[in-house]
Design an enzyme around this catalytic site. Sequence first.
Site, PDB file in Angstrom:
ATOM      1  N   LYS A   1       0.841  -1.209   0.000  1.00  0.00           N
ATOM      2  CA  LYS A   1       0.000   0.000   0.000  1.00  0.00           C
ATOM      3  C   LYS A   1       0.869   1.249   0.000  1.00  0.00           C
ATOM      4  O   LYS A   1       1.571   1.520   0.967  1.00  0.00           O
ATOM      5  CB  LYS A   1      -0.916   0.052   1.221  1.00  0.00           C
TER       6      LYS A   1
ATOM      7  N   CYS B   1      13.342  10.398   7.226  1.00  0.00           N
ATOM      8  CA  CYS B   1      13.279   9.917   8.611  1.00  0.00           C
ATOM      9  C   CYS B   1      14.634  10.018   9.300  1.00  0.00           C
ATOM     10  O   CYS B   1      14.714  10.215  10.498  1.00  0.00           O
ATOM     11  CB  CYS B   1      12.758   8.494   8.648  1.00  0.00           C
TER      12      CYS B   1
ATOM     13  N   GLU C   1       9.910  15.273  15.736  1.00  0.00           N
ATOM     14  CA  GLU C   1      10.266  15.157  14.320  1.00  0.00           C
ATOM     15  C   GLU C   1       9.458  16.189  13.530  1.00  0.00           C
ATOM     16  O   GLU C   1       8.231  16.167  13.550  1.00  0.00           O
ATOM     17  CB  GLU C   1       9.938  13.744  13.834  1.00  0.00           C
TER      18      GLU C   1
HETATM   19  P1  NDP Z   1       1.735   7.702   8.581  1.00  0.00           P
HETATM   20  O1  NDP Z   1       2.463   6.848   9.527  1.00  0.00           O
HETATM   21  O2  NDP Z   1       0.341   8.070   8.875  1.00  0.00           O
HETATM   22  O3  NDP Z   1       1.736   7.028   7.129  1.00  0.00           O
HETATM   23  C1  NDP Z   1       2.604   6.008   6.692  1.00  0.00           C
HETATM   24  C2  NDP Z   1       1.816   4.955   5.912  1.00  0.00           C
HETATM   25  O4  NDP Z   1       0.927   4.265   6.797  1.00  0.00           O
HETATM   26  C3  NDP Z   1       0.937   5.524   4.827  1.00  0.00           C
HETATM   27  O5  NDP Z   1       0.840   4.624   3.756  1.00  0.00           O
HETATM   28  C4  NDP Z   1      -0.388   5.654   5.549  1.00  0.00           C
HETATM   29  O6  NDP Z   1      -1.482   5.751   4.691  1.00  0.00           O
HETATM   30  C5  NDP Z   1      -0.417   4.376   6.336  1.00  0.00           C
HETATM   31  N1  NDP Z   1      -1.314   4.393   7.493  1.00  0.00           N
HETATM   32  C6  NDP Z   1      -1.896   5.458   8.106  1.00  0.00           C
HETATM   33  N2  NDP Z   1      -2.651   5.050   9.150  1.00  0.00           N
HETATM   34  C7  NDP Z   1      -2.547   3.696   9.201  1.00  0.00           C
HETATM   35  C8  NDP Z   1      -3.064   2.689  10.060  1.00  0.00           C
HETATM   36  N3  NDP Z   1      -3.854   2.989  11.089  1.00  0.00           N
HETATM   37  N4  NDP Z   1      -2.737   1.409   9.834  1.00  0.00           N
HETATM   38  C9  NDP Z   1      -1.920   1.080   8.804  1.00  0.00           C
HETATM   39  N5  NDP Z   1      -1.402   1.981   7.960  1.00  0.00           N
HETATM   40  C10 NDP Z   1      -1.686   3.277   8.156  1.00  0.00           C
HETATM   41  O7  NDP Z   1       2.565   8.990   8.334  1.00  0.00           O
HETATM   42  P2  NDP Z   1       2.007  10.367   7.764  1.00  0.00           P
HETATM   43  O8  NDP Z   1       2.038  10.304   6.318  1.00  0.00           O
HETATM   44  O9  NDP Z   1       0.697  10.744   8.371  1.00  0.00           O
HETATM   45  O10 NDP Z   1       3.084  11.363   8.314  1.00  0.00           O
HETATM   46  C11 NDP Z   1       3.002  11.828   9.662  1.00  0.00           C
HETATM   47  C12 NDP Z   1       4.376  11.987  10.243  1.00  0.00           C
HETATM   48  O11 NDP Z   1       5.042  10.751  10.236  1.00  0.00           O
HETATM   49  C13 NDP Z   1       5.300  12.891   9.457  1.00  0.00           C
HETATM   50  O12 NDP Z   1       5.130  14.206   9.781  1.00  0.00           O
HETATM   51  C14 NDP Z   1       6.631  12.370   9.864  1.00  0.00           C
HETATM   52  O13 NDP Z   1       7.010  12.953  11.067  1.00  0.00           O
HETATM   53  C15 NDP Z   1       6.413  10.907  10.070  1.00  0.00           C
HETATM   54  N6  NDP Z   1       6.835  10.088   8.943  1.00  0.00           N
HETATM   55  C16 NDP Z   1       7.953   9.337   9.063  1.00  0.00           C
HETATM   56  C17 NDP Z   1       8.382   8.598   8.002  1.00  0.00           C
HETATM   57  C18 NDP Z   1       9.591   7.764   8.070  1.00  0.00           C
HETATM   58  O14 NDP Z   1      10.147   7.465   7.022  1.00  0.00           O
HETATM   59  N7  NDP Z   1      10.011   7.341   9.213  1.00  0.00           N
HETATM   60  C19 NDP Z   1       7.697   8.600   6.725  1.00  0.00           C
HETATM   61  C20 NDP Z   1       6.496   9.371   6.715  1.00  0.00           C
HETATM   62  C21 NDP Z   1       6.111  10.080   7.792  1.00  0.00           C
HETATM   63  P3  NDP Z   1      -1.964   7.197   4.210  1.00  0.00           P
HETATM   64  O15 NDP Z   1      -0.812   7.838   3.526  1.00  0.00           O
HETATM   65  O16 NDP Z   1      -3.000   6.841   3.256  1.00  0.00           O
HETATM   66  O17 NDP Z   1      -2.422   7.920   5.417  1.00  0.00           O
END
Ligand code: NDP
Length: 488
Positions: free
Chosen positions: A194, A301, A398
Amino acid sequence: MTDVTKRGDRSPVPADWTYAPAPESTDIVSLQERYGLYVGGEWLDTKEHFATISPRDETPLAEVSQASEADVGKAVAAAREAFGPWSKLGGSERAKYLFRIARILAERSREFAVLESLNGGKPIKESRDVDLPLAAAHFFYYAGWADKLEYAYPNRSPKPLGVAGQIIPWNFPLLMLAWKIAPALAAGNTVVLKPAETTPLTALLFCDVVRQAELPPGVVNIVTGDGSTGAALVESAVDKIAFTGSTDVGKAIQRQLAGTGKKLTLELGGKAANIVFDDCALDQAVEGIVNGIYFNQGHVCCAGSRLFVQESIYEPVVEKLKKRMTTLRVGDPLDKNTDIGAINSRMQLDKIEELVAAGKEEGAEIYQPPCRLPEKGYWFAPTVFTNVAQSYRIAQEEIFGPVLSVLTFRTPDEAVEKANNTPYGLSAGVWTEKGSRILWMAQRLRAGVVWANTFNRFDPTSPFGGYKESGFGREGGLHGMEPYLDFS
Ligand code: NDP
Protein backbone atom coordinates in the site's frame (compact mmCIF):
# COMPACT_ATOMS: atom_id res chain seq x y z
CA MET A 1 4.67 32.81 6.54
CA THR A 2 5.81 36.11 7.93
CA ASP A 3 9.57 35.79 7.56
CA VAL A 4 9.69 35.10 3.88
CA THR A 5 8.62 37.42 1.12
CA LYS A 6 6.39 35.79 -1.46
CA ARG A 7 6.84 37.54 -4.79
CA GLY A 8 5.10 36.03 -7.77
CA ASP A 9 5.57 32.46 -8.90
CA ARG A 10 9.02 32.82 -10.41
CA SER A 11 11.76 30.50 -9.21
CA PRO A 12 13.41 32.28 -6.30
CA VAL A 13 17.12 33.05 -6.52
CA PRO A 14 19.58 34.75 -4.21
CA ALA A 15 19.72 38.44 -5.13
CA ASP A 16 23.04 38.27 -7.00
CA TRP A 17 22.62 34.91 -8.81
CA THR A 18 20.60 34.53 -11.95
CA TYR A 19 19.52 31.20 -13.35
CA ALA A 20 17.46 30.64 -16.45
CA PRO A 21 14.59 28.22 -15.89
CA ALA A 22 15.56 24.65 -16.75
CA PRO A 23 12.28 22.72 -16.54
CA GLU A 24 12.19 19.00 -17.21
CA SER A 25 9.43 18.19 -19.70
CA THR A 26 6.48 16.19 -18.41
CA ASP A 27 5.71 14.80 -21.89
CA ILE A 28 7.36 11.49 -21.07
CA VAL A 29 4.69 10.71 -18.48
CA SER A 30 1.27 9.62 -19.65
CA LEU A 31 -1.27 9.48 -16.87
CA GLN A 32 -4.58 7.66 -16.88
CA GLU A 33 -7.63 9.56 -15.74
CA ARG A 34 -8.42 6.88 -13.19
CA TYR A 35 -6.45 3.99 -11.67
CA GLY A 36 -7.77 0.76 -10.22
CA LEU A 37 -6.02 -1.60 -7.84
CA TYR A 38 -3.44 -4.00 -9.23
CA VAL A 39 -4.60 -7.42 -8.05
CA GLY A 40 -3.61 -10.79 -9.48
CA GLY A 41 -2.10 -9.12 -12.54
CA GLU A 42 -5.38 -7.32 -13.40
CA TRP A 43 -6.76 -3.84 -12.75
CA LEU A 44 -9.62 -4.01 -10.29
CA ASP A 45 -12.06 -1.11 -10.03
CA THR A 46 -13.41 0.04 -6.68
CA LYS A 47 -16.50 1.91 -5.53
CA GLU A 48 -14.69 4.91 -4.12
CA HIS A 49 -11.93 7.08 -5.57
CA PHE A 50 -9.93 10.11 -4.56
CA ALA A 51 -7.86 12.64 -6.45
CA THR A 52 -4.09 12.71 -6.21
CA ILE A 53 -2.57 16.14 -6.76
CA SER A 54 0.76 17.74 -7.50
CA PRO A 55 2.00 19.66 -4.45
CA ARG A 56 3.88 22.11 -6.70
CA ASP A 57 0.64 23.74 -7.92
CA GLU A 58 -2.20 21.75 -6.34
CA THR A 59 -3.46 20.53 -9.74
CA PRO A 60 -5.20 17.14 -9.75
CA LEU A 61 -3.18 14.50 -11.61
CA ALA A 62 -5.48 11.47 -11.57
CA GLU A 63 -8.22 9.65 -9.69
CA VAL A 64 -7.00 6.79 -7.54
CA SER A 65 -8.94 3.89 -6.03
CA GLN A 66 -9.79 3.71 -2.37
CA ALA A 67 -9.41 0.04 -1.47
CA SER A 68 -11.91 -1.32 1.04
CA GLU A 69 -11.35 -4.20 3.44
CA ALA A 70 -12.92 -6.56 0.88
CA ASP A 71 -10.60 -5.26 -1.87
CA VAL A 72 -7.59 -5.79 0.38
CA GLY A 73 -8.85 -9.31 1.02
CA LYS A 74 -8.92 -10.00 -2.73
CA ALA A 75 -5.35 -8.75 -3.09
CA VAL A 76 -4.17 -10.95 -0.23
CA ALA A 77 -6.00 -13.95 -1.75
CA ALA A 78 -4.29 -13.30 -5.10
CA ALA A 79 -0.92 -13.10 -3.37
CA ARG A 80 -1.67 -16.32 -1.47
CA GLU A 81 -2.56 -18.15 -4.67
CA ALA A 82 0.64 -16.95 -6.35
CA PHE A 83 2.80 -17.85 -3.35
CA GLY A 84 2.92 -21.62 -3.97
CA PRO A 85 4.32 -21.55 -7.52
CA TRP A 86 6.50 -18.48 -6.86
CA SER A 87 8.15 -19.93 -3.77
CA LYS A 88 8.79 -23.21 -5.55
CA LEU A 89 10.39 -21.54 -8.53
CA GLY A 90 14.15 -21.96 -8.40
CA GLY A 91 16.09 -19.06 -6.92
CA SER A 92 17.86 -18.40 -10.20
CA GLU A 93 14.46 -18.09 -11.95
CA ARG A 94 13.26 -15.57 -9.36
CA ALA A 95 16.52 -13.71 -9.82
CA LYS A 96 15.83 -13.38 -13.55
CA TYR A 97 12.60 -11.52 -12.85
CA LEU A 98 14.29 -9.22 -10.34
CA PHE A 99 17.13 -8.46 -12.75
CA ARG A 100 14.50 -7.70 -15.40
CA ILE A 101 12.70 -5.29 -13.08
CA ALA A 102 16.01 -3.57 -12.25
CA ARG A 103 16.82 -3.19 -15.91
CA ILE A 104 13.37 -1.87 -16.85
CA LEU A 105 13.48 0.65 -13.99
CA ALA A 106 16.85 1.88 -15.25
CA GLU A 107 15.53 2.08 -18.82
CA ARG A 108 12.40 3.97 -17.78
CA SER A 109 14.14 6.03 -15.09
CA ARG A 110 13.39 9.43 -16.63
CA GLU A 111 9.67 8.69 -16.81
CA PHE A 112 9.66 7.51 -13.18
CA ALA A 113 11.75 10.46 -11.99
CA VAL A 114 9.42 13.01 -13.59
CA LEU A 115 6.35 11.30 -12.15
CA GLU A 116 7.94 11.08 -8.69
CA SER A 117 8.68 14.80 -8.67
CA LEU A 118 5.26 15.65 -10.07
CA ASN A 119 3.32 13.64 -7.50
CA GLY A 120 5.59 14.05 -4.48
CA GLY A 121 7.21 17.48 -4.93
CA LYS A 122 10.86 16.45 -4.64
CA PRO A 123 13.44 18.14 -6.90
CA ILE A 124 13.93 16.33 -10.19
CA LYS A 125 17.68 16.21 -9.63
CA GLU A 126 17.06 14.11 -6.52
CA SER A 127 14.47 11.78 -8.11
CA ARG A 128 16.76 11.41 -11.11
CA ASP A 129 20.09 11.00 -9.31
CA VAL A 130 19.08 9.38 -6.02
CA ASP A 131 15.63 7.74 -5.93
CA LEU A 132 15.71 6.05 -9.33
CA PRO A 133 19.29 4.72 -9.37
CA LEU A 134 18.86 3.45 -5.81
CA ALA A 135 15.50 1.79 -6.53
CA ALA A 136 16.99 -0.06 -9.51
CA ALA A 137 20.07 -0.92 -7.46
CA HIS A 138 17.93 -2.57 -4.77
CA PHE A 139 16.31 -4.92 -7.29
CA PHE A 140 19.71 -5.60 -8.82
CA TYR A 141 21.29 -6.32 -5.44
CA TYR A 142 18.55 -8.64 -4.15
CA ALA A 143 18.40 -10.43 -7.51
CA GLY A 144 21.95 -11.49 -6.71
CA TRP A 145 20.90 -13.15 -3.45
CA ALA A 146 17.79 -14.98 -4.75
CA ASP A 147 19.70 -18.15 -5.70
CA LYS A 148 22.22 -17.99 -2.85
CA LEU A 149 20.03 -18.08 0.24
CA GLU A 150 21.59 -21.27 1.54
CA TYR A 151 25.03 -19.72 1.31
CA ALA A 152 23.86 -16.44 2.81
CA TYR A 153 22.48 -18.25 5.87
CA PRO A 154 24.52 -21.46 6.12
CA ASN A 155 22.97 -24.37 8.06
CA ARG A 156 19.80 -22.40 8.77
CA SER A 157 17.43 -23.72 6.02
CA PRO A 158 15.84 -20.39 5.05
CA LYS A 159 12.22 -20.63 3.81
CA PRO A 160 9.91 -17.83 2.61
CA LEU A 161 7.21 -16.67 5.02
CA GLY A 162 4.28 -16.44 2.60
CA VAL A 163 2.42 -13.19 1.88
CA ALA A 164 3.96 -9.92 3.05
CA GLY A 165 1.80 -6.82 3.62
CA GLN A 166 3.87 -3.70 3.05
CA ILE A 167 2.90 -0.14 3.95
CA ILE A 168 5.04 2.75 2.79
CA PRO A 169 5.14 6.54 3.28
CA TRP A 170 5.22 9.49 0.88
CA ASN A 171 8.78 10.75 1.26
CA PHE A 172 10.53 8.22 -1.03
CA PRO A 173 7.60 6.48 -2.75
CA LEU A 174 9.39 4.37 -5.35
CA LEU A 175 12.53 3.83 -3.29
CA MET A 176 10.52 2.58 -0.30
CA LEU A 177 8.64 0.28 -2.66
CA ALA A 178 11.98 -1.12 -3.85
CA TRP A 179 13.27 -1.50 -0.27
CA LYS A 180 10.19 -3.54 0.52
CA ILE A 181 9.43 -5.54 -2.63
CA ALA A 182 12.95 -6.54 -3.74
CA PRO A 183 14.03 -8.51 -0.62
CA ALA A 184 10.55 -10.02 -0.16
CA LEU A 185 10.50 -11.41 -3.70
CA ALA A 186 14.12 -12.55 -3.64
CA ALA A 187 13.30 -14.56 -0.51
CA GLY A 188 10.36 -16.24 -2.30
CA ASN A 189 7.42 -14.32 -0.80
CA THR A 190 4.57 -12.60 -2.59
CA VAL A 191 3.45 -9.11 -1.61
CA VAL A 192 0.53 -6.71 -1.20
CA LEU A 193 1.84 -3.15 -1.01
CA LYS A 194 0.00 0.00 0.00
CA PRO A 195 1.59 3.28 -1.10
CA ALA A 196 0.86 6.52 0.77
CA GLU A 197 -2.34 8.36 0.00
CA THR A 198 -0.55 11.43 -1.38
CA THR A 199 1.98 9.62 -3.60
CA PRO A 200 0.47 6.53 -5.24
CA LEU A 201 1.45 7.21 -8.86
CA THR A 202 4.93 5.70 -9.15
CA ALA A 203 3.70 2.53 -7.40
CA LEU A 204 0.91 2.34 -9.99
CA LEU A 205 3.39 2.88 -12.82
CA PHE A 206 5.51 0.14 -11.28
CA CYS A 207 2.64 -2.27 -12.04
CA ASP A 208 3.43 -1.67 -15.69
CA VAL A 209 7.05 -2.66 -15.03
CA VAL A 210 5.80 -5.82 -13.34
CA ARG A 211 3.76 -6.65 -16.46
CA GLN A 212 6.65 -5.81 -18.75
CA ALA A 213 8.89 -8.14 -16.74
CA GLU A 214 6.19 -10.83 -17.10
CA LEU A 215 6.18 -11.47 -13.39
CA PRO A 216 3.59 -14.18 -12.65
CA PRO A 217 0.19 -12.64 -11.71
CA GLY A 218 -0.37 -12.14 -8.00
CA VAL A 219 3.30 -12.01 -7.00
CA VAL A 220 3.07 -8.21 -6.66
CA ASN A 221 -0.27 -6.57 -5.80
CA ILE A 222 -0.74 -2.84 -5.22
CA VAL A 223 -3.69 -1.49 -3.22
CA THR A 224 -4.16 2.26 -2.94
CA GLY A 225 -6.15 4.10 -0.32
CA ASP A 226 -5.85 6.04 2.91
CA GLY A 227 -4.93 4.95 6.42
CA SER A 228 -8.01 2.70 6.62
CA THR A 229 -6.65 0.64 3.70
CA GLY A 230 -3.35 0.30 5.60
CA ALA A 231 -5.25 -0.78 8.72
CA ALA A 232 -7.21 -3.35 6.67
CA LEU A 233 -3.95 -4.76 5.32
CA VAL A 234 -2.59 -5.11 8.85
CA GLU A 235 -5.75 -6.99 9.86
CA SER A 236 -5.79 -9.20 6.76
CA ALA A 237 -4.51 -12.76 6.40
CA VAL A 238 -0.90 -11.82 5.65
CA ASP A 239 2.08 -13.51 7.29
CA LYS A 240 4.13 -10.41 7.82
CA ILE A 241 3.77 -6.64 7.96
CA ALA A 242 6.60 -4.33 6.97
CA PHE A 243 5.78 -0.73 7.81
CA THR A 244 7.58 2.57 7.26
CA GLY A 245 5.94 5.71 8.59
CA SER A 246 5.19 7.63 11.75
CA THR A 247 5.94 6.34 15.23
CA ASP A 248 2.30 6.74 16.31
CA VAL A 249 0.94 4.51 13.54
CA GLY A 250 3.84 2.09 14.07
CA LYS A 251 2.90 1.74 17.74
CA ALA A 252 -0.75 1.18 16.84
CA ILE A 253 0.22 -1.57 14.39
CA GLN A 254 2.43 -3.24 16.98
CA ARG A 255 -0.47 -3.27 19.44
CA GLN A 256 -2.79 -4.63 16.74
CA LEU A 257 -0.43 -7.47 15.85
CA ALA A 258 0.57 -8.48 19.37
CA GLY A 259 -0.25 -12.13 19.87
CA THR A 260 -1.31 -12.79 16.25
CA GLY A 261 1.91 -14.55 15.27
CA LYS A 262 2.35 -12.23 12.28
CA LYS A 263 5.88 -11.03 11.88
CA LEU A 264 6.54 -7.29 12.00
CA THR A 265 9.25 -4.82 11.11
CA LEU A 266 8.88 -1.09 11.80
CA GLU A 267 10.91 1.75 10.33
CA LEU A 268 9.66 4.86 12.09
CA GLY A 269 10.63 8.42 12.76
CA GLY A 270 13.91 10.00 13.78
CA LYS A 271 15.54 13.12 15.16
CA ALA A 272 19.14 12.58 14.11
CA ALA A 273 22.09 14.34 15.67
CA ASN A 274 24.68 15.65 13.25
CA ILE A 275 27.75 16.27 15.43
CA VAL A 276 30.50 18.63 14.28
CA PHE A 277 33.87 18.63 16.09
CA ASP A 278 36.30 21.53 15.92
CA ASP A 279 38.93 19.53 14.02
CA CYS A 280 36.64 18.74 11.08
CA ALA A 281 37.00 19.94 7.50
CA LEU A 282 34.65 22.86 8.02
CA ASP A 283 33.44 23.51 4.48
CA GLN A 284 32.82 19.82 3.90
CA ALA A 285 30.89 19.66 7.17
CA VAL A 286 28.71 22.60 6.11
CA GLU A 287 27.86 20.78 2.88
CA GLY A 288 27.04 17.71 4.97
CA ILE A 289 24.81 19.74 7.29
CA VAL A 290 22.94 21.21 4.31
CA ASN A 291 22.55 17.80 2.68
CA GLY A 292 21.59 16.28 6.04
CA ILE A 293 18.58 18.52 6.58
CA TYR A 294 17.54 20.13 3.29
CA PHE A 295 17.73 17.00 1.10
CA ASN A 296 14.17 16.08 0.03
CA GLN A 297 12.78 19.17 1.88
CA GLY A 298 13.79 17.47 5.13
CA HIS A 299 11.11 14.79 4.53
CA VAL A 300 13.63 12.17 5.57
CA CYS A 301 13.28 9.92 8.61
CA CYS A 302 17.06 9.96 9.12
CA ALA A 303 17.44 13.74 8.43
CA GLY A 304 20.16 15.46 10.46
CA SER A 305 17.63 17.76 12.10
CA ARG A 306 19.61 18.45 15.29
CA LEU A 307 23.00 20.00 14.63
CA PHE A 308 25.46 19.78 17.53
CA VAL A 309 28.43 22.11 17.03
CA GLN A 310 31.49 22.13 19.29
CA GLU A 311 31.40 25.46 21.10
CA SER A 312 34.80 26.66 19.84
CA ILE A 313 33.62 26.68 16.21
CA TYR A 314 30.00 27.64 16.73
CA GLU A 315 30.28 31.08 15.13
CA PRO A 316 32.13 30.15 11.91
CA VAL A 317 29.86 27.13 11.40
CA VAL A 318 26.66 29.14 11.77
CA GLU A 319 28.03 31.94 9.59
CA LYS A 320 29.09 29.56 6.80
CA LEU A 321 25.82 27.69 7.06
CA LYS A 322 23.70 30.82 6.70
CA LYS A 323 25.81 31.97 3.75
CA ARG A 324 25.41 28.57 2.06
CA MET A 325 21.66 28.67 2.67
CA THR A 326 21.35 31.84 0.60
CA THR A 327 22.42 29.82 -2.47
CA LEU A 328 19.72 27.16 -2.07
CA ARG A 329 17.07 27.46 -4.74
CA VAL A 330 13.52 26.75 -3.61
CA GLY A 331 10.92 26.24 -6.31
CA ASP A 332 9.51 24.11 -9.09
CA PRO A 333 10.48 20.49 -8.41
CA LEU A 334 10.71 19.91 -12.14
CA ASP A 335 13.35 22.61 -12.61
CA LYS A 336 16.77 20.97 -12.84
CA ASN A 337 18.33 23.78 -10.79
CA THR A 338 15.97 23.40 -7.85
CA ASP A 339 17.51 22.34 -4.53
CA ILE A 340 14.39 22.40 -2.38
CA GLY A 341 11.07 21.43 -3.95
CA ALA A 342 7.49 21.50 -2.70
CA ILE A 343 6.30 20.28 0.69
CA ASN A 344 4.44 17.03 0.09
CA SER A 345 0.99 18.04 1.32
CA ARG A 346 -1.03 20.77 2.97
CA MET A 347 -1.18 18.62 6.10
CA GLN A 348 2.61 18.34 6.29
CA LEU A 349 3.02 22.09 5.64
CA ASP A 350 0.63 22.83 8.51
CA LYS A 351 2.65 20.57 10.79
CA ILE A 352 5.93 22.29 9.86
CA GLU A 353 4.40 25.74 10.34
CA GLU A 354 3.02 24.74 13.74
CA LEU A 355 6.37 23.47 15.00
CA VAL A 356 8.26 26.49 13.63
CA ALA A 357 5.79 28.78 15.42
CA ALA A 358 6.42 26.77 18.60
CA GLY A 359 10.18 27.22 18.16
CA LYS A 360 9.80 31.00 17.95
CA GLU A 361 7.40 31.04 20.85
CA GLU A 362 9.78 29.06 23.05
CA GLY A 363 12.55 31.58 22.38
CA ALA A 364 14.74 30.16 19.59
CA GLU A 365 16.15 32.53 16.98
CA ILE A 366 15.02 31.86 13.43
CA TYR A 367 16.93 32.47 10.18
CA GLN A 368 15.53 31.99 6.69
CA PRO A 369 17.47 33.19 3.65
CA PRO A 370 15.69 35.67 1.41
CA CYS A 371 13.76 33.67 -1.15
CA ARG A 372 10.64 34.04 -3.21
CA LEU A 373 8.19 31.23 -2.78
CA PRO A 374 5.71 30.44 -5.56
CA GLU A 375 2.15 31.58 -4.89
CA LYS A 376 0.49 28.24 -5.59
CA GLY A 377 1.44 24.92 -4.05
CA TYR A 378 3.03 24.08 -0.70
CA TRP A 379 6.34 25.69 0.14
CA PHE A 380 8.59 26.27 3.09
CA ALA A 381 11.87 28.20 3.04
CA PRO A 382 15.00 26.50 4.41
CA THR A 383 15.10 27.39 8.07
CA VAL A 384 17.67 27.29 10.84
CA PHE A 385 17.03 27.87 14.52
CA THR A 386 19.81 28.97 16.88
CA ASN A 387 19.61 29.49 20.67
CA VAL A 388 17.75 26.21 20.95
CA ALA A 389 17.38 24.47 24.30
CA GLN A 390 17.15 20.69 24.38
CA SER A 391 13.68 20.85 25.90
CA TYR A 392 12.20 22.85 23.00
CA ARG A 393 9.74 21.00 20.80
CA ILE A 394 11.89 21.76 17.74
CA ALA A 395 14.74 19.85 19.42
CA GLN A 396 12.56 16.93 20.50
CA GLU A 397 9.87 16.34 17.87
CA GLU A 398 10.27 15.16 14.32
CA ILE A 399 9.44 18.15 12.09
CA PHE A 400 9.89 16.32 8.79
CA GLY A 401 10.58 19.58 6.98
CA PRO A 402 13.52 21.82 6.00
CA VAL A 403 14.07 23.03 9.57
CA LEU A 404 17.34 22.67 11.47
CA SER A 405 17.91 23.23 15.19
CA VAL A 406 21.46 24.17 16.25
CA LEU A 407 22.76 23.23 19.69
CA THR A 408 26.28 23.20 21.13
CA PHE A 409 28.56 20.92 23.17
CA ARG A 410 32.04 21.09 24.69
CA THR A 411 33.29 17.52 25.10
CA PRO A 412 32.69 14.23 23.25
CA ASP A 413 30.90 12.86 26.35
CA GLU A 414 28.53 15.80 26.35
CA ALA A 415 27.90 15.35 22.62
CA VAL A 416 26.95 11.71 23.14
CA GLU A 417 24.75 12.52 26.11
CA LYS A 418 22.85 15.21 24.23
CA ALA A 419 22.64 13.26 20.97
CA ASN A 420 21.09 10.28 22.75
CA ASN A 421 18.63 12.49 24.61
CA THR A 422 15.68 11.69 22.34
CA PRO A 423 13.08 8.93 22.13
CA TYR A 424 14.37 8.14 18.63
CA GLY A 425 17.49 6.29 17.49
CA LEU A 426 17.61 6.04 13.72
CA SER A 427 20.75 7.80 12.52
CA ALA A 428 23.58 10.15 13.47
CA GLY A 429 26.51 11.92 11.84
CA VAL A 430 30.00 12.66 13.15
CA TRP A 431 32.36 15.19 11.58
CA THR A 432 35.99 14.97 12.71
CA GLU A 433 39.38 14.29 11.16
CA LYS A 434 40.20 11.87 14.00
CA GLY A 435 39.44 8.24 13.15
CA SER A 436 39.59 7.01 16.75
CA ARG A 437 37.02 9.60 17.75
CA ILE A 438 34.66 8.42 15.01
CA LEU A 439 34.84 4.87 16.39
CA TRP A 440 34.49 6.07 19.99
CA MET A 441 31.38 8.06 19.08
CA ALA A 442 29.86 5.33 16.91
CA GLN A 443 30.08 2.87 19.80
CA ARG A 444 28.17 5.20 22.10
CA LEU A 445 25.54 6.77 19.85
CA ARG A 446 22.23 4.91 20.10
CA ALA A 447 21.47 5.07 16.41
CA GLY A 448 21.03 2.35 13.81
CA VAL A 449 23.22 4.18 11.31
CA VAL A 450 26.19 6.43 12.11
CA TRP A 451 27.70 8.32 9.21
CA ALA A 452 31.23 9.68 9.49
CA ASN A 453 32.21 12.76 7.47
CA THR A 454 29.17 12.28 5.27
CA PHE A 455 25.39 12.14 5.69
CA ASN A 456 22.34 10.58 4.04
CA ARG A 457 24.37 7.97 2.19
CA PHE A 458 22.38 4.92 1.15
CA ASP A 459 23.46 1.68 -0.40
CA PRO A 460 21.48 -1.51 -1.01
CA THR A 461 24.23 -3.60 0.57
CA SER A 462 24.08 -1.71 3.85
CA PRO A 463 21.48 -2.41 6.56
CA PHE A 464 19.32 0.51 7.72
CA GLY A 465 16.98 0.70 10.70
CA GLY A 466 16.45 2.03 14.18
CA TYR A 467 16.57 1.70 17.93
CA LYS A 468 14.04 2.85 20.52
CA GLU A 469 11.02 4.64 18.99
CA SER A 470 12.61 4.55 15.54
CA GLY A 471 11.51 0.94 15.21
CA PHE A 472 13.10 -2.46 14.79
CA GLY A 473 14.23 -4.73 12.00
CA ARG A 474 16.63 -3.77 9.25
CA GLU A 475 16.22 -3.05 5.56
CA GLY A 476 19.06 -3.35 3.07
CA GLY A 477 21.86 -5.87 2.92
CA LEU A 478 21.47 -9.46 4.05
CA HIS A 479 19.89 -8.16 7.26
CA GLY A 480 17.07 -6.77 5.13
CA MET A 481 16.16 -10.18 3.72
CA GLU A 482 16.14 -11.96 7.09
CA PRO A 483 12.73 -10.61 8.19
CA TYR A 484 11.23 -12.21 5.06
CA LEU A 485 12.55 -15.66 5.92
CA ASP A 486 11.57 -18.41 8.29
CA PHE A 487 14.49 -20.33 9.81
CA SER A 488 12.55 -22.81 11.94
P1 NDP B 1 1.74 7.70 8.58
O1 NDP B 1 2.46 6.85 9.53
O2 NDP B 1 0.34 8.07 8.87
O3 NDP B 1 1.74 7.03 7.13
C1 NDP B 1 2.60 6.01 6.69
C2 NDP B 1 1.82 4.96 5.91
O4 NDP B 1 0.93 4.26 6.80
C3 NDP B 1 0.94 5.52 4.83
O5 NDP B 1 0.84 4.62 3.76
C4 NDP B 1 -0.39 5.65 5.55
O6 NDP B 1 -1.48 5.75 4.69
C5 NDP B 1 -0.42 4.38 6.34
N1 NDP B 1 -1.31 4.39 7.49
C6 NDP B 1 -1.90 5.46 8.11
N2 NDP B 1 -2.65 5.05 9.15
C7 NDP B 1 -2.55 3.70 9.20
C8 NDP B 1 -3.06 2.69 10.06
N3 NDP B 1 -3.85 2.99 11.09
N4 NDP B 1 -2.74 1.41 9.83
C9 NDP B 1 -1.92 1.08 8.80
N5 NDP B 1 -1.40 1.98 7.96
C10 NDP B 1 -1.69 3.28 8.16
O7 NDP B 1 2.56 8.99 8.33
P2 NDP B 1 2.01 10.37 7.76
O8 NDP B 1 2.04 10.30 6.32
O9 NDP B 1 0.70 10.74 8.37
O10 NDP B 1 3.08 11.36 8.31
C11 NDP B 1 3.00 11.83 9.66
C12 NDP B 1 4.38 11.99 10.24
O11 NDP B 1 5.04 10.75 10.24
C13 NDP B 1 5.30 12.89 9.46
O12 NDP B 1 5.13 14.21 9.78
C14 NDP B 1 6.63 12.37 9.86
O13 NDP B 1 7.01 12.95 11.07
C15 NDP B 1 6.41 10.91 10.07
N6 NDP B 1 6.83 10.09 8.94
C16 NDP B 1 7.95 9.34 9.06
C17 NDP B 1 8.38 8.60 8.00
C18 NDP B 1 9.59 7.76 8.07
O14 NDP B 1 10.15 7.47 7.02
N7 NDP B 1 10.01 7.34 9.21
C19 NDP B 1 7.70 8.60 6.72
C20 NDP B 1 6.50 9.37 6.71
C21 NDP B 1 6.11 10.08 7.79
P3 NDP B 1 -1.96 7.20 4.21
O15 NDP B 1 -0.81 7.84 3.53
O16 NDP B 1 -3.00 6.84 3.26
O17 NDP B 1 -2.42 7.92 5.42
